[in-house]
Motif scaffolding. Structure first.
Motif, PDB file in Angstrom:
ATOM      1  N   ALA A   1      -6.779   1.465   4.922  1.00 32.93           N
ATOM      2  CA  ALA A   1      -6.584   2.398   3.806  1.00 32.93           C
ATOM      3  C   ALA A   1      -5.208   2.231   3.172  1.00 32.93           C
ATOM      4  O   ALA A   1      -5.047   2.317   1.967  1.00 32.93           O
ATOM      5  N   LYS A   2      -4.193   1.992   4.017  1.00 32.56           N
ATOM      6  CA  LYS A   2      -2.826   1.870   3.510  1.00 32.56           C
ATOM      7  C   LYS A   2      -2.501   0.460   3.038  1.00 32.56           C
ATOM      8  O   LYS A   2      -1.440   0.239   2.485  1.00 32.56           O
ATOM      9  N   GLU A   3      -3.377  -0.491   3.324  1.00 35.66           N
ATOM     10  CA  GLU A   3      -3.087  -1.916   3.103  1.00 35.66           C
ATOM     11  C   GLU A   3      -1.767  -2.256   3.795  1.00 35.66           C
ATOM     12  O   GLU A   3      -0.871  -2.866   3.229  1.00 35.66           O
TER      13      GLU A   3
ATOM     14  N   PRO B   1       0.909   7.517  10.195  1.00 37.26           N
ATOM     15  CA  PRO B   1       2.012   7.078   9.343  1.00 37.26           C
ATOM     16  C   PRO B   1       2.049   7.970   8.108  1.00 37.26           C
ATOM     17  O   PRO B   1       1.165   8.807   7.924  1.00 37.26           O
ATOM     18  N   SER B   2       3.050   7.806   7.267  1.00 33.70           N
ATOM     19  CA  SER B   2       3.068   8.535   6.003  1.00 33.70           C
ATOM     20  C   SER B   2       1.836   8.108   5.185  1.00 33.70           C
ATOM     21  O   SER B   2       1.422   6.944   5.222  1.00 33.70           O
ATOM     22  N   ALA B   3       1.257   9.075   4.440  1.00 33.68           N
ATOM     23  CA  ALA B   3      -0.051   8.845   3.809  1.00 33.68           C
ATOM     24  C   ALA B   3       0.090   8.231   2.418  1.00 33.68           C
ATOM     25  O   ALA B   3      -0.444   8.739   1.440  1.00 33.68           O
ATOM     26  N   ASN B   4       0.835   7.124   2.350  1.00 31.47           N
ATOM     27  CA  ASN B   4       0.998   6.389   1.095  1.00 31.47           C
ATOM     28  C   ASN B   4       0.535   4.962   1.328  1.00 31.47           C
ATOM     29  O   ASN B   4       0.415   4.535   2.470  1.00 31.47           O
ATOM     30  N   ARG B   5       0.298   4.226   0.229  1.00 30.06           N
ATOM     31  CA  ARG B   5       0.035   2.808   0.424  1.00 30.06           C
ATOM     32  C   ARG B   5       1.320   2.115   0.863  1.00 30.06           C
ATOM     33  O   ARG B   5       2.420   2.594   0.567  1.00 30.06           O
TER      34      ARG B   5
ATOM     35  N   VAL C   1       6.384   5.214  -2.007  1.00 29.75           N
ATOM     36  CA  VAL C   1       7.068   6.465  -1.704  1.00 29.75           C
ATOM     37  C   VAL C   1       6.163   7.395  -0.876  1.00 29.75           C
ATOM     38  O   VAL C   1       4.983   7.534  -1.172  1.00 29.75           O
ATOM     39  N   SER C   2       6.723   8.039   0.132  1.00 31.20           N
ATOM     40  CA  SER C   2       5.938   8.937   0.991  1.00 31.20           C
ATOM     41  C   SER C   2       5.482  10.186   0.216  1.00 31.20           C
ATOM     42  O   SER C   2       6.224  10.698  -0.618  1.00 31.20           O
ATOM     43  N   PRO C   3       4.278  10.686   0.510  1.00 33.42           N
ATOM     44  CA  PRO C   3       3.752  11.849  -0.207  1.00 33.42           C
ATOM     45  C   PRO C   3       4.257  13.166   0.375  1.00 33.42           C
ATOM     46  O   PRO C   3       4.262  13.358   1.584  1.00 33.42           O
TER      47      PRO C   3
ATOM     48  N   SER D   1      13.494  -3.282   1.101  1.00 33.23           N
ATOM     49  CA  SER D   1      12.790  -2.853  -0.101  1.00 33.23           C
ATOM     50  C   SER D   1      11.703  -1.814   0.143  1.00 33.23           C
ATOM     51  O   SER D   1      10.803  -1.665  -0.654  1.00 33.23           O
ATOM     52  N   HIS D   2      11.804  -1.082   1.247  1.00 24.94           N
ATOM     53  CA  HIS D   2      10.795  -0.063   1.506  1.00 24.94           C
ATOM     54  C   HIS D   2      10.970   1.108   0.540  1.00 24.94           C
ATOM     55  O   HIS D   2      12.031   1.284  -0.033  1.00 24.94           O
ATOM     56  N   TYR D   3       9.970   1.909   0.361  1.00 24.75           N
ATOM     57  CA  TYR D   3      10.011   3.121  -0.480  1.00 24.75           C
ATOM     58  C   TYR D   3      10.230   2.812  -1.958  1.00 24.75           C
ATOM     59  O   TYR D   3      10.937   3.534  -2.647  1.00 24.75           O
TER      60      TYR D   3
HETATM   61 MG    MG Z   1       5.910   5.284   5.747  1.00 19.57          MG
END
Ligand code: MG
Ligand code: TXA
Length: 318
Positions: free
Chosen positions: A45-47, A135-139, A143-145, A220-222
């Protein structure tokens, strides 16, 4: 899809489905941590690349010993930290027990464990009575939701259910530490800050060093889709003509807010907690406007400021 039905969420988790849940930091994408097939759905889902390990969220403190080994040399320190900061926005990386599937830890011999204080999360994981990988529910890399709608924007159609409990309290992800040889190594800065940890043991920050053991530490995260530039003071920034620029200001708008196509102020009272809680929401809002550039002001480096700056630096790196 967005719902407040906690019993339905527990049912779906039992079936091995994915459910997005609120925590006190950001929304998480949860699956039964001891069911490798369920956990695999998170990566899908998150790829998310398989090498990125997940945090295991405990139903209660007793589960700690079933998930992680507590080496005798560090046991007392680990338990003291758990007493002080759990439940809460605090994650410990510890040697893992055999029941934790490889897919959760990406083959590492350590596991990240957390015990959330969010009442809705606590109720659901307590009722489920098994640990949740979340994990945080973003791809991946985004950016984290911090709201249910953000999760919908990121993952709508890919997951069974999003449990809505309003905006999250802290707005940035939990502090992650490794406890090793009597010292506390900060792997990711977050709501629990170094000063609080140093009451317990020597604190070493390995954030931003080349020793990347966690993709949350990748430079380069987020990243928002719009290029982002970090500046010391927005007053000194002059947008190029015909350039549509958004401003993410620290505590007051620039003297010439009309120079910017859109302005968001992290905290007009200059409160770092409020700034952290607003950070990802404002980044997301500015990112949705189709701007040429987002200019973000540095925040003071005291307290939570270091954790906010970490995220801004990563968002500006591409
Ligand atoms: Mg995360
Ligand atoms: O606040 C939070 O921690 C949120 C909520 C949902 O709990 N979760 C979260 O998870 O931020 P995630 O997957 O987005 O970030 C977890 C970070 C990743 O950078 C991962 O690489 C690191 O934790 N991590 C997980 N297990 C690890 C391990 N065994 N060793 C080192 N780093 C680890």
């Amino acid at each position: 899809m967005i719902s407040t039905d906690r019993a339905a969420a527990v049912e779906l988790l039992r079936k091995g489905d994915l459910v997005a849940l609120p925590t006190e930091t950001v929304y998480g994408l949860a699956a039964h941590a001891l069911n490798p097939i369920a956990v695999a759905k998170i990566f899908e889902a998150k790829e998310r690349p398989r090498f990125d390990p997940l945090i295991v969220h405990l139903p209660n403190r007793d589960w700690l010993r079933r998930i992680a080994e507590l080496p005798s040399s560090d046991r007392q320190l680990i338990l003291e930290l758990a007493d002080k900061f759990w439940p809460g926005p605090f994650t410990m990386v510890l040697p893992k027990c055999g029941i934790v599937p490889e897919i959760v830890t990406s083959g590492l011999n350590t596991v990240a464990v957390r015990f959330s204080a969010h009442p809705v999360f606590a109720e659901i994981v307590g009722e489920f009575d098994e640990p949740l990988a979340a994990p945080s529910a973003n791809r991946f890399g985004r950016v984290s939701p911090t709201t249910a709608q953000h999760v919908m924007d990121e993952l709508g159609g890919r997951i069974s259910m999003i449990v809505d409990a309003g905006p999250t309290e802290h707005g940035i992800e939990s502090t992650i530490v490794a406890v090793q040889d009597g010292a506390i190594a900060i792997l990711r800065r977050g709501p629990i800050i170094a000063e609080q940890l140093s009451e317990f043991a020597e604190v070493i920050s390995v954030v931003g060093t080349s020793r990347i053991s966690s993709p949350g530490q990748l430079p380069s995260h987020y990243a928002p889709k719009t290029p982002l530039r970090l500046v010391d003071n927005a007053e000194e920034f002059h947008p190029q003509e015909n350039h549509c620029v958004g401003l993410l200001a620290w505590s007051s708008a620039a003297r010439k807010p009309q120079a910017f196509a859109a302005v968001r102020i992290l905290s007009d009272r200059g409160d770092l907690r409020e700034a952290a809680a607003n950070l990802f929401r404002y980044l997301r809002e500015l990112d949705a406007l189709g701007l040429d550039l987002i200019v973000a002001e540095r925040v003071p480096s005291r307290g939570l400021g270091a954790a906010i700056t970490d995220r801004l630096e990563r968002a500006s790196h591409r």
